[in-house]
Design an enzyme around this catalytic site. Structure first.
Site, mmCIF file in Angstrom:
data_model
loop_
_atom_site.group_PDB
_atom_site.id
_atom_site.type_symbol
_atom_site.label_atom_id
_atom_site.label_comp_id
_atom_site.label_asym_id
_atom_site.label_seq_id
_atom_site.Cartn_x
_atom_site.Cartn_y
_atom_site.Cartn_z
ATOM 1 N N LYS A 172 -30.977 -7.176 3.528
ATOM 2 C CA LYS A 172 -31.276 -8.470 2.895
ATOM 3 C C LYS A 172 -31.676 -9.580 3.869
ATOM 4 O O LYS A 172 -31.253 -10.724 3.711
ATOM 5 C CB LYS A 172 -30.066 -8.930 2.066
ATOM 6 C CG LYS A 172 -29.745 -8.008 0.916
ATOM 7 C CD LYS A 172 -28.535 -8.456 0.142
ATOM 8 C CE LYS A 172 -27.258 -8.230 0.899
ATOM 9 N NZ LYS A 172 -26.048 -8.386 0.099
ATOM 10 N N ASP A 208 -19.203 -6.858 -2.196
ATOM 11 C CA ASP A 208 -19.293 -7.703 -3.398
ATOM 12 C C ASP A 208 -19.182 -6.905 -4.704
ATOM 13 O O ASP A 208 -18.670 -7.396 -5.707
ATOM 14 C CB ASP A 208 -20.566 -8.573 -3.404
ATOM 15 C CG ASP A 208 -21.845 -7.798 -3.134
ATOM 16 O OD1 ASP A 208 -21.765 -6.592 -2.865
ATOM 17 O OD2 ASP A 208 -22.929 -8.416 -3.184
HETATM 18 C C1 BGC Z 1 -25.927 -4.210 0.501
HETATM 19 C C2 BGC Z 1 -24.698 -3.936 -0.343
HETATM 20 C C3 BGC Z 1 -24.478 -5.061 -1.342
HETATM 21 C C4 BGC Z 1 -25.742 -5.310 -2.142
HETATM 22 C C5 BGC Z 1 -25.594 -6.436 -3.149
HETATM 23 C C6 BGC Z 1 -27.108 -4.536 -0.381
HETATM 24 O O1 BGC Z 1 -28.208 -4.913 0.425
HETATM 25 O O2 BGC Z 1 -26.241 -3.088 1.300
HETATM 26 O O3 BGC Z 1 -23.571 -3.754 0.459
HETATM 27 O O4 BGC Z 1 -23.425 -4.711 -2.205
HETATM 28 O O5 BGC Z 1 -26.813 -5.619 -1.254
HETATM 29 O O6 BGC Z 1 -25.288 -7.646 -2.533
#
Ligand code: BGC
Length: 468
Positions: A172, A208
């Site tokens: 992200k 989360d």
């Molecule tokens: C992460 C996860 C997270 C999800 C939602 C993903 O990019 O790898 O760990 O739960 O985003 O936030």
């Protein structure tokens, strides 16, 4: 409206614009059979991720979370929660009230994470987090108390214990150096010790999805799945311990963080990737990583739509063949535009004007169709993945019929006008023997983190009493 415009096609004959547009949108339309097939592939990948030896190579990581129970309604107390997972970082003071079975957010504070910190050193990131926490403790007059702390850290982590969690990789848009492969709890504690002006109690690390499941679990004790469809996407669920080969013990259950965003990273989804998905991946900061997430989540949907609109413009099917500077700029088409455009044609007109495009009514309708196609695929892919989990829980327990609840959060799920309806309709078709209800989590990553800490304390106390 669409069929009112005809234009020469590449062969020189006149065809309706909608047929020419459809040629580009067709690869996004996944039939029920295709979704069943995707679900079957995910089922296999989940097994690989759970395996003792195969998990190293698994695209779907299936990470044990050391959360062994959902709330039973007897938890209580005051907690701190930290939430890092998007562009903001939050600190919360949370109170769990047993009598009312309620989790109260006493207060919270948001700190922005500037881009240079997202891409800087790990030390700077954790110093920033420790400074925000210090400021919050002061504003709440909590400095001096050592409250237990739930840390929602929404990235793939190999959890060794509830308070030891190694970051596998950033996702992200984060890319801080020196954190991958390290224990995030240790980095947080070191940053607090560097300051030396306050301390924290026991720490529980939470993804989360887990926070979301746990915060809903306090209200609805049949909530055994947590799902996020926001900037990123992921889900967790309660798995039978006997299937969690990497953790000792056969009894009971453990929450597994699937990290389904990584599905397809081994090439298993190649047949359903469009040229636009490939482009989004190529230009991302982590090419080849989180393939499934890049087809689904808020960080990428806007960019997919922009690339499709650009292609249609190049083919002279939109905006009289003239892209604007904005349409040519990566990242300029925000994911929230998709929700707004699908919400009404008037919004579509406003947004196209904002992007300085020379549009007419047909263009506005085509833009809506593109948004609808891209968001529908996202909802249906999520449904395929969620149905895989529901079907697995049902077969794990040898049930003919499963009734279960999914705690869910994330801007795409919450804000898009028909995403949740489409997702739920597809889950009904893909998991016909499961009755799946959806509960929107109210602040799962804040209150849920406190809940995980509270359940861990309850279990520890129970264990101690048994021992005595
Ligand atoms: C992460 C996860 C997270 C999800 C939602 C993903 O990019 O790898 O760990 O739960 O985003 O936030």
């Amino acid at each position: 409206i669409l069929s009112s415009r005809v234009q020469p096609d590449p062969s020189g004959s006149e065809t309706c614009v909608c047929l020419q547009v459809e040629k580009h949108l067709e690869p996004f339309r996944l039939s029920l059979e295709k979704l069943q097939d995707v679900s079957a592939r995910l089922r296999k990948d989940m097994l690989r991720g759970l395996g003792k030896h195969a998990h190293h190579r698994a695209a779907v990581k299936m990470l044990p979370t050391f959360v062994r129970a959902t709330p039973d309604g007897t938890e209580k107390g005051d907690f701190l929660a930290l939430d890092l997972g998007g562009t903001n970082f939050r600190v919360l003071h949370v109170r769990v009230l047993e009598e009312e079975q309620r989790v109260l957010k006493m207060d919270s504070q948001i700190c922005a994470i500037p881009q240079e910190i997202m891409l800087g050193t790990g030390e700077k990131l954790f110093d920033h987090i420790a400074a925000c926490l210090a400021e919050f403790l002061d504003s709440q007059k909590l400095r001096g108390q050592t409250l237990p702390l739930g840390f929602t850290f929404s990235f793939p982590c190999e959890q060794k214990e509830i308070d030891k969690s190694i970051l596998i990789r950033w996702t992200k848009g984060f890319n801080c150096s020196g954190v991958e492969g390290e224990d995030v709890v240790r980095l947080l504690k070191e940053a607090i010790h560097r300051r030396g002006d306050y301390d924290i109690g026991s720490v529980a690390m939470v993804n989360d999805t887990v926070g979301t499941m746990m915060s809903c679990g306090y209200r609805d004790q049949s909530c055994e799945i947590g799902m996020i469809i926001g900037t990123g996407t992921n889900a967790c669920y309660m798995e039978e311990m006997k299937n969690v080969k990497r953790v000792e013990g056969e009894d009971g259950r453990m929450c597994i963080n699937t990290e389904w965003g990584g599905f397809g990273d081994d090439g298993s989804l190649k047949d359903i990737l469009t040229e636009f998905d490939e482009e989004v991946d190529k230009t991302s900061i982590n090419p080849g990583v989180h393939t499934f997430e890049k087809m689904i989540s808020g960080m990428y949907l806007g960019e997919i739509v922009r690339l499709v609109l650009l292609k249609l413009t190049e083919e002279k099917l939109l905006f009289k063949g003239c892209p604007s500077e904005a349409l040519l700029t990566p990242g300029s088409f925000e994911t929230k535009f998709i929700s707004e455009i699908e919400d009404g044609l008037e919004n579509a007109k406003k947004i196209l004007t904002k992007l300085a495009l020379d549009w007419d009514l047909v263009d506005a309708c085509v833009a809506r169709l593109v948004c609808d196609t891209v968001s529908s695929r996202s909802a249906r892919l999520c449904a395929a993945a969620l149905a895989t989990i529901a079907n697995r829980i049902r077969t794990n327990r040898g049930l003919d019929h499963l009734k279960t609840t999914v705690g869910v959060d994330g801007t795409v799920y919450r804000k898009h006008p028909n995403f949740s309806d489409e997702l739920q309709a597809a889950v009904r078709l893909l998991a016909p023997k499961c009755d799946v209800s959806f509960l929107i989590s109210e602040d799962g990553s804040g209150k849920g983190a406190a809940m995980v800490t509270a359940v861990a304390q309850r279990l520890a106390l129970h264990c101690m009493l048994n021992f005595l």
